[in-house]
Design a protein around this motif. Structure first.
Motif, PDB file in Angstrom:
ATOM      1  N   VAL A   1      -2.268  30.665 -12.396  1.00 31.75           N
ATOM      2  CA  VAL A   1      -2.594  29.299 -12.011  1.00 31.75           C
ATOM      3  C   VAL A   1      -1.353  28.676 -11.391  1.00 31.75           C
ATOM      4  N   PHE A   2      -1.514  28.141 -10.187  1.00 31.94           N
ATOM      5  CA  PHE A   2      -0.442  27.449  -9.528  1.00 31.94           C
ATOM      6  C   PHE A   2      -0.760  25.957  -9.562  1.00 31.94           C
ATOM      7  N   VAL A   3       0.208  25.169  -9.962  1.00 30.95           N
ATOM      8  CA  VAL A   3       0.023  23.735 -10.074  1.00 30.95           C
ATOM      9  C   VAL A   3       0.832  23.077  -8.959  1.00 30.95           C
ATOM     10  N   ASP A   4       0.180  22.268  -8.176  1.00 27.80           N
ATOM     11  CA  ASP A   4       0.835  21.533  -7.097  1.00 27.80           C
ATOM     12  C   ASP A   4       1.436  20.273  -7.702  1.00 27.80           C
ATOM     13  N   ILE A   5       2.728  20.224  -7.785  1.00 22.79           N
ATOM     14  CA  ILE A   5       3.380  19.079  -8.409  1.00 22.79           C
ATOM     15  C   ILE A   5       3.489  17.907  -7.433  1.00 22.79           C
ATOM     16  N   ASN A   6       3.179  18.113  -6.175  1.00 18.40           N
ATOM     17  CA  ASN A   6       3.243  17.041  -5.193  1.00 18.40           C
ATOM     18  C   ASN A   6       2.001  16.141  -5.221  1.00 18.40           C
ATOM     19  N   ARG A   7       1.038  16.483  -5.970  1.00 18.50           N
ATOM     20  CA  ARG A   7      -0.186  15.670  -6.032  1.00 18.50           C
ATOM     21  C   ARG A   7      -0.064  14.568  -6.989  1.00 18.50           C
TER      22      ARG A   7
END
Length: 93
Positions: A87-93
């Motif tokens: 799972v990759f989490v987009d921290i820019n969201r």
């Protein structure tokens, strides 16, 4: 003794009243029949609409019970993943 027979007025009046009453009854019955016929047509349309709705709901049920739908909901709503997936989490969201 050739007597001319006079019309029996009582019999004529009774027959006229009877025919009039019969005509009124027939007209009333016809209006009741027309109303019931219209109601039957309306109910037939409603039955057809309900059958179509039932068919759509059965299709929706099949879709909801499918493994693909359950998996999509588990991923989207619960954040679940399959074993071995990353799972990759987009921290820019």
């Amino acid at each position: 003794m050739n007597k001319r027979k006079r019309p029996n007025w009582f019999l004529i009046i009774v027959l006229l009243i009877g025919v009039t009453n019969l005509s009124v009854i027939i007209i009333k019955q016809q209006s009741i029949l027309n109303a019931q016929r219209a109601e039957m047509e309306e109910l037939a349309l409603k039955i057809e609409e309900e059958r179509e709705l039932n068919e759509k709901l059965l299709e929706e049920r099949e879709r909801v019970l499918s493994d693909e739908y359950i998996e999509a909901i588990a991923r989207k709503e619960l954040g679940l993943v399959k074993e071995g997936e990353r799972v990759f989490v987009d921290i820019n969201r």
